[in-house]
Design a protein around this motif. Structure first.
Motif, PDB file in Angstrom:
ATOM      1  N   ALA A 359       1.122  -1.311   0.402  1.00 47.98           N
ATOM      2  CA  ALA A 359      -0.171  -0.119  -0.111  1.00 47.98           C
ATOM      3  C   ALA A 359       1.037   1.197  -0.149  1.00 47.98           C
ATOM      4  CB  ALA A 359      -0.493  -0.260   0.689  1.00 47.98           C
ATOM      5  N   HIS A 360       2.397   1.063   0.352  1.00 52.17           N
ATOM      6  CA  HIS A 360       2.423   2.189   0.216  1.00 52.17           C
ATOM      7  C   HIS A 360       4.028   2.063  -0.592  1.00 52.17           C
ATOM      8  CE1 HIS A 360       0.670   4.070   3.626  1.00 52.17           C
ATOM      9  NE2 HIS A 360       0.820   2.537   4.078  1.00 52.17           N
ATOM     10  N   ARG A 361       4.856   3.386  -0.343  1.00 49.92           N
ATOM     11  CA  ARG A 361       6.146   3.086  -1.158  1.00 49.92           C
ATOM     12  C   ARG A 361       6.898   3.626  -0.395  1.00 49.92           C
ATOM     13  NH1 ARG A 361       3.988   0.104  -3.856  1.00 49.92           N
ATOM     14  NH2 ARG A 361       2.722   0.434  -5.599  1.00 49.92           N
ATOM     15  N   LEU A 362       7.466   4.096   0.809  1.00 50.55           N
ATOM     16  CA  LEU A 362       8.567   3.810   1.393  1.00 50.55           C
ATOM     17  C   LEU A 362       7.841   3.357   2.601  1.00 50.55           C
ATOM     18  CD1 LEU A 362      10.938   4.830   2.456  1.00 50.55           C
ATOM     19  CD2 LEU A 362       9.580   6.953   4.002  1.00 50.55           C
ATOM     20  N   VAL A 363       8.516   2.454   3.217  1.00 47.77           N
ATOM     21  CA  VAL A 363       8.478   1.451   5.053  1.00 47.77           C
ATOM     22  C   VAL A 363       9.488   1.400   5.872  1.00 47.77           C
ATOM     23  CG1 VAL A 363       7.158  -0.590   5.944  1.00 47.77           C
ATOM     24  CG2 VAL A 363       6.233   0.524   3.508  1.00 47.77           C
ATOM     25  N   LEU A 364       9.732   2.063   6.937  1.00 47.92           N
ATOM     26  CA  LEU A 364      10.127   1.644   7.869  1.00 47.92           C
ATOM     27  C   LEU A 364      10.248   0.847   8.946  1.00 47.92           C
ATOM     28  CD1 LEU A 364      10.916   5.508   9.216  1.00 47.92           C
ATOM     29  CD2 LEU A 364      11.949   3.552   6.932  1.00 47.92           C
ATOM     30  N   HIS A 365      11.414  -0.611   9.401  1.00 46.45           N
ATOM     31  CA  HIS A 365      11.172  -1.272  10.002  1.00 46.45           C
ATOM     32  C   HIS A 365      11.921  -1.991  10.824  1.00 46.45           C
ATOM     33  CE1 HIS A 365      12.214  -5.972  10.502  1.00 46.45           C
ATOM     34  NE2 HIS A 365      11.150  -6.013  11.213  1.00 46.45           N
ATOM     35  N   THR A 366      11.958  -1.643  11.961  1.00 51.80           N
ATOM     36  CA  THR A 366      13.089  -2.093  13.131  1.00 51.80           C
ATOM     37  C   THR A 366      13.043  -3.355  14.133  1.00 51.80           C
ATOM     38  OG1 THR A 366      11.284  -1.338  15.207  1.00 51.80           O
ATOM     39  CG2 THR A 366      12.975   0.635  13.475  1.00 51.80           C
ATOM     40  N   GLY A 367      14.152  -3.791  14.173  1.00 51.84           N
ATOM     41  CA  GLY A 367      14.076  -4.356  15.164  1.00 51.84           C
ATOM     42  C   GLY A 367      15.992  -5.308  15.121  1.00 51.84           C
ATOM     43  N   GLY A 368      15.640  -7.141  15.780  1.00 51.08           N
ATOM     44  CA  GLY A 368      17.145  -7.065  15.859  1.00 51.08           C
ATOM     45  C   GLY A 368      17.657  -8.085  14.714  1.00 51.08           C
ATOM     46  N   GLU A 369      18.840  -8.268  15.570  1.00 46.97           N
ATOM     47  CA  GLU A 369      19.126 -10.076  14.431  1.00 46.97           C
ATOM     48  C   GLU A 369      17.806 -10.667  13.252  1.00 46.97           C
ATOM     49  OE1 GLU A 369      22.289 -11.316  11.942  1.00 46.97           O
ATOM     50  OE2 GLU A 369      22.264  -9.570  12.711  1.00 46.97           O
ATOM     51  N   ALA A 370      17.418 -11.340  14.800  1.00 51.90           N
ATOM     52  CA  ALA A 370      16.662 -12.073  14.683  1.00 51.90           C
ATOM     53  C   ALA A 370      15.528 -11.145  13.269  1.00 51.90           C
ATOM     54  CB  ALA A 370      15.713 -13.211  15.177  1.00 51.90           C
ATOM     55  N   ALA A 371      15.317 -10.307  13.632  1.00 50.22           N
ATOM     56  CA  ALA A 371      13.895  -9.730  12.963  1.00 50.22           C
ATOM     57  C   ALA A 371      13.898  -9.360  10.790  1.00 50.22           C
ATOM     58  CB  ALA A 371      14.038  -8.145  13.788  1.00 50.22           C
ATOM     59  N   ARG A 372      15.971  -9.741  10.479  1.00 48.95           N
ATOM     60  CA  ARG A 372      15.948  -9.489   9.952  1.00 48.95           C
ATOM     61  C   ARG A 372      15.129 -10.665   8.942  1.00 48.95           C
ATOM     62  NH1 ARG A 372      21.395  -6.725   9.379  1.00 48.95           N
ATOM     63  NH2 ARG A 372      21.875  -7.949   7.534  1.00 48.95           N
ATOM     64  N   ALA A 373      14.647 -11.659   9.249  1.00 47.85           N
ATOM     65  CA  ALA A 373      14.581 -12.580   8.128  1.00 47.85           C
ATOM     66  C   ALA A 373      12.858 -12.053   7.811  1.00 47.85           C
ATOM     67  CB  ALA A 373      14.173 -13.677   8.910  1.00 47.85           C
ATOM     68  N   GLU A 374      12.324 -10.735   8.474  1.00 45.66           N
ATOM     69  CA  GLU A 374      11.220 -10.604   7.946  1.00 45.66           C
ATOM     70  C   GLU A 374      11.117  -9.686   6.839  1.00 45.66           C
ATOM     71  OE1 GLU A 374       9.489  -9.889  12.726  1.00 45.66           O
ATOM     72  OE2 GLU A 374      10.108  -8.707  11.551  1.00 45.66           O
ATOM     73  N   PRO A 375      11.694  -8.873   6.883  1.00 48.11           N
ATOM     74  CA  PRO A 375      12.585  -8.180   4.958  1.00 48.11           C
ATOM     75  C   PRO A 375      12.535  -8.760   4.145  1.00 48.11           C
ATOM     76  CG  PRO A 375      13.546  -6.571   7.024  1.00 48.11           C
ATOM     77  CD  PRO A 375      12.880  -7.766   8.104  1.00 48.11           C
ATOM     78  N   VAL A 376      13.494  -9.580   4.202  1.00 44.39           N
ATOM     79  CA  VAL A 376      13.669 -10.748   3.530  1.00 44.39           C
ATOM     80  C   VAL A 376      12.518 -11.457   3.036  1.00 44.39           C
ATOM     81  CG1 VAL A 376      15.476 -12.681   2.996  1.00 44.39           C
ATOM     82  CG2 VAL A 376      16.471 -10.727   4.644  1.00 44.39           C
ATOM     83  N   ALA A 377      11.682 -12.263   3.770  1.00 43.02           N
ATOM     84  CA  ALA A 377      11.006 -12.705   3.817  1.00 43.02           C
ATOM     85  C   ALA A 377       9.596 -12.197   2.858  1.00 43.02           C
ATOM     86  CB  ALA A 377       9.779 -13.110   4.900  1.00 43.02           C
ATOM     87  N   LEU A 378       9.327 -10.624   2.788  1.00 41.77           N
ATOM     88  CA  LEU A 378       9.158  -9.765   2.112  1.00 41.77           C
ATOM     89  C   LEU A 378       9.336  -9.630   0.583  1.00 41.77           C
ATOM     90  CD1 LEU A 378       7.344  -7.268   1.131  1.00 41.77           C
ATOM     91  CD2 LEU A 378       9.047  -5.852   2.606  1.00 41.77           C
ATOM     92  N   ALA A 379      10.966  -9.840   0.448  1.00 39.01           N
ATOM     93  CA  ALA A 379      11.336 -10.160  -0.458  1.00 39.01           C
ATOM     94  C   ALA A 379      10.863 -11.207  -1.296  1.00 39.01           C
ATOM     95  CB  ALA A 379      13.234  -9.273  -0.638  1.00 39.01           C
ATOM     96  N   SER A 380      10.717 -12.234  -1.061  1.00 37.11           N
ATOM     97  CA  SER A 380      10.891 -13.703  -1.260  1.00 37.11           C
ATOM     98  C   SER A 380       9.122 -13.355  -1.353  1.00 37.11           C
ATOM     99  CB  SER A 380      11.230 -14.188  -0.624  1.00 37.11           C
ATOM    100  OG  SER A 380      11.915 -14.689  -0.257  1.00 37.11           O
ATOM    101  N   ALA A 381       8.401 -12.833  -0.781  1.00 39.07           N
ATOM    102  CA  ALA A 381       6.747 -12.974  -1.329  1.00 39.07           C
ATOM    103  C   ALA A 381       6.638 -12.119  -2.449  1.00 39.07           C
ATOM    104  CB  ALA A 381       6.173 -12.327  -0.430  1.00 39.07           C
ATOM    105  N   ALA A 382       7.226 -10.668  -2.854  1.00 39.09           N
ATOM    106  CA  ALA A 382       7.320 -10.094  -3.931  1.00 39.09           C
ATOM    107  C   ALA A 382       8.133 -10.767  -5.043  1.00 39.09           C
ATOM    108  CB  ALA A 382       7.536  -8.344  -3.642  1.00 39.09           C
ATOM    109  N   ALA A 383       8.973 -10.686  -4.897  1.00 37.11           N
ATOM    110  CA  ALA A 383       9.506 -12.143  -5.658  1.00 37.11           C
ATOM    111  C   ALA A 383       8.645 -13.231  -6.501  1.00 37.11           C
ATOM    112  CB  ALA A 383      10.665 -12.467  -5.947  1.00 37.11           C
TER     113      ALA A 383
END
Length: 729
Positions: A359-383
């Protein structure tokens, strides 16, 4: 931190830990002075020792030639776009545009001719209209361009002027690069331009000027005031600021022997070396409404002074972010069916992230080392939805970990480092218009983006591209000026998602507590966390070597080559220099026959401030030192080895940002207590995946740093600039 440590950082040209967050004082004025003191700790008179100090201090970090060329190209594009949008405004004798208007405004306020509210009144800018989604574009990656640097004749001409003025001739190449074409003539006309060379101090430039100008030279010289103004602004940038409050700058100029600081600032602005801005004081109370017949009350404003480079970068970044945001769907929070289906297949913060990106063109996401999997999962879903995606990280190690999360089937172009994207050596390449050929760009380690890098990255994004910035807001900020991620989080211009995924195990529990200002004991049945008290630097070195070479391999099963030592600074009783010498003697003894290095030595290739590439020495030949950096062969020319390669068993906290090792040994010698802060401890303690040893020589200084010493403030303008361009922010 001692002045010795600060000087050592400047001496090497790589002082990230001496800069923004770990050693700069709290107030901006003190930050500027601290940066100056650190630079000057090697000497204060124009003697032979001073020349030697200058010669060492002037060594600059090795930069990838492709990166230099890419940055130059992008800055030219930014400048051209800004020039086309904002034409010059006649004001003053030498000024044009915003600088002229603001300088006239400053004079009007200082003289009492006009109230601040009237002279600084500006019309609101209209928001950028939303752009249509771009058509699919072909990918045409470009090859990097090599910057040859100054030619031999130019360097020779500069060398002759330096020798005539009594300055070290080894500064010739650096001076020719910093001053550009006609550098020798510029130095004769204005000897204080030598201050533009990294590591040169005002009193050294004064000595050079006296030798060239003779009786014409004096502290009241307009050229000196202008050059010292620029030098102080550069020192502030080292401390992380993109601008300084005018009173802070004039006070610092007075301490540097400039008789009329206000005139010096005006001269720098008139020559285009600095730019003045006014910003409203955001936390000031609203003035009482004027009664009938009374003048409207003044709105409090602050006058800022900054270097054109960083002012242009912040304004360009704000423009680019507004362009990206306004190119999104017009129906706001509406999520398309495909995105909703992808979100339904995920859970937790990952599902929220997918919906936000839809829904948006700029999104900010915060989290620790384990949370890195979340934006990477977003990239997989978009692909999976057929979009072109790329995940960029701060370091090669971060890129490797992102690729592992994406899976073996992901193409190599799906991941990159930020540097690789800017230099066109990694990632998906560019389209016919020069934009990155992506529909979704995920940037991990977002707190490490400085204003220069962020502006160039956003400039490469086409309208309609979705940008997701993700990072741990508790780590040290960027080595370069600005605090892009923190400013955007505070601006409230786009969705901000905080991960609910905690980092696992005793180390994760310890680091999470540090992030909220609590240093608590954690249960570590597998010896995941070990505290080793020491009395002095010598004992700290002894115990560190023992841990790396014996205890950690034997008790934890992590070999020495997978254990990283982290300490606050390069100098000091247990800085990186002393620790690396001791660790080399134990782990890979040798005569250092290749410029101080031997085959098998563990090293770091310093690619830029706060950016390293760990590796090992393979050998050396007539071309230079040969390294193996994570399987990639690297050749460092022999003339760059001394300033671009260091032993790497021990690194500083800022150099460790964005990297992870199986085990980390954090060394806190007693003389480092004053340089500790919560972000530094949080960053250093979080670098070990399986084990953390803390060699503690600061005692009560450690819990005090965690509970009381937060990130040092930085003076920036990005938040206000971007809020002004995003409707509803």
């Amino acid at each position: 931190m001692s002045t010795e440590s600060a000087a050592a950082e400047n001496e090497s040209g790589q002082g990230p830990d001496a800069g923004p967050d770990t050693e700069a004082p709290v107030e901006a004025a003190e930050a500027t002075e601290a940066a100056g003191d650190g630079t000057e700790a090697t000497g204060s008179d124009a003697t032979g020792d001073e020349k030697a100090g200058t010669e060492e201090a002037a060594a600059q970090p090795s930069e990838a030639e492709a990166e230099i060329a890419a940055q130059r190209e992008l800055r030219e594009r930014i400048a051209q776009r800004k020039a086309a949008k904002d034409g010059p405004i006649a004001a003053g004798t030498k000024l044009s545009g915003t600088a002229a208007d603001l300088l006239a405004a400053v004079r009007a306020v200082e003289s009492g001719e006009k109230p601040a509210a009237t002279v600084f009144a500006q019309p609101e800018r209209a928001p950028r209209p939303a752009a249509a989604a771009p058509e699919p574009r072909p990918r045409t990656p470009a090859a990097p361009v090599v910057d040859a640097g100054p030619d031999a004749d130019s360097v020779a001409a500069v060398r002759a002027v330096l020798v005539e003025g009594g300055a070290p001739d080894t500064l010739a190449a650096a001076a020719a690069t910093a001053l550009g074409e006609g550098a020798e003539d510029l130095l004769r006309e204005d000897p204080w331009q030598l201050l533009r060379v990294s590591g040169v101090r005002p009193e050294q430039a004064d000595g050079f000027a006296r030798a060239l100008l003779g009786a014409e030279c004096g502290p009241e010289d307009e050229r000196r005031g202008r050059a010292v103004t620029v030098w102080l602004l550069e020192q502030a940038a080292v401390a992380g600021h993109t601008a300084l409050d005018l009173p802070v700058l004039t006070d610092a100029l007075g301490k540097r022997g400039v008789p009329d600081p206000g005139e010096a600032v005006q001269s720098a602005a008139a020559e285009g070396d600095a730019i003045l801005f006014q910003d409203p004081v955001e936390d000031a109370p609203e003035p009482e409404p004027a009664e009938d017949g009374e003048e409207e009350p003044e709105r409090p404003v602050r006058i800022l002074v900054g270097l054109e480079r960083y002012a242009l970068a912040e304004e360009s970044l704000a423009d680019g972010l507004a362009r990206i945001i306004n190119s999104g769907p017009k129906d706001g929070d509406s999520v398309g069916g495909d995105w909703e289906a992808a979100a339904a297949a995920a859970s937790g913060t990952t599902a929220e992230l997918i919906r936000a990106a839809g829904a948006h063109r700029l999104v900010l996401h915060t989290g620790g080392e384990a949370a890195r999997a979340e934006p990477v999962a977003l990239a997989s879903a978009a692909a999976g939805l057929g979009l072109r995606v790329c995940v960029a990280a701060h370091s090669a190690d971060g890129r490797r970990r992102a690729a592992a999360l994406l899976g073996a089937d992901a193409p190599d172009a799906a991941t990159a480092t930020v540097e690789g994207l800017l230099t066109q050596t990694q990632g998906p390449g560019r389209d016919a218009d020069g934009a990155l050929a992506v529909d979704l760009l995920v940037v991990l380690d977002a707190p490490q983006l400085d204003v220069d890098g962020a502006a160039m990255l956003v400039e490469l994004l086409a309208d309609g591209t979705c940008l997701v910035l993700s990072g741990d807001s508790g780590v040290l900020w960027s080595a370069g000026p600005g605090r892009v991620f923190a400013d955007l989080l505070a601006a409230g211009i786009c969705p901000r998602l905080a991960s609910r995924t905690p980092d696992p195990g005793p180390i994760g529990e310890l680091v999470s507590g540090i992030g909220i200002g609590e240093l608590s004991q954690v249960e570590a049945p597998g010896k995941e966390v070990v505290i080793v008290p020491v009395r002095d630097g010598a004992e700290a070195i002894h115990r560190t070597v023992q841990l790396v070479a014996d205890s950690v391999p034997r008790a934890i099963g992590v070999p020495a080559e997978e254990t990283q030592v982290i300490t606050p600074g390069h100098a000091g009783a247990a800085g990186t220099r002393a620790l690396n010498a001791a660790l080399k003697e134990r782990l890979n003894p040798g005569p250092g026959r290749f410029g101080g290095f031997d085959p098998g030595d563990r090293v770091v290739h310093v690619a830029g401030p706060g950016r390293i590439r760990p590796g090992r020495v393979v050998g050396a030949d007539a071309e230079g030192l040969r390294l193996d950096c994570a399987g990639e062969p690297v050749l460092v020319p022999k003339e760059q080895v001394e300033r671009a390669v260091r032993h790497g068993w021990a690194v500083t906290g800022h150099q460790a940002v964005g990297l992870r090792w199986a085990a980390a040994v954090v060394v806190l010698p007693g003389d480092a207590a004053a340089g500790l802060s919560r972000p530094w401890v949080y960053t250093a303690f979080g670098r070990g995946e399986r084990h953390l040893s803390v060699v503690d020589g600061v005692g009560a200084g450690l819990p005090r740093a965690v509970s009381e010493i937060a990130a040092k403030p930085r003076t920036t303008r990005l938040g206000r600039l971007v809020r002004a361009q995003v409707p509803g922010a």
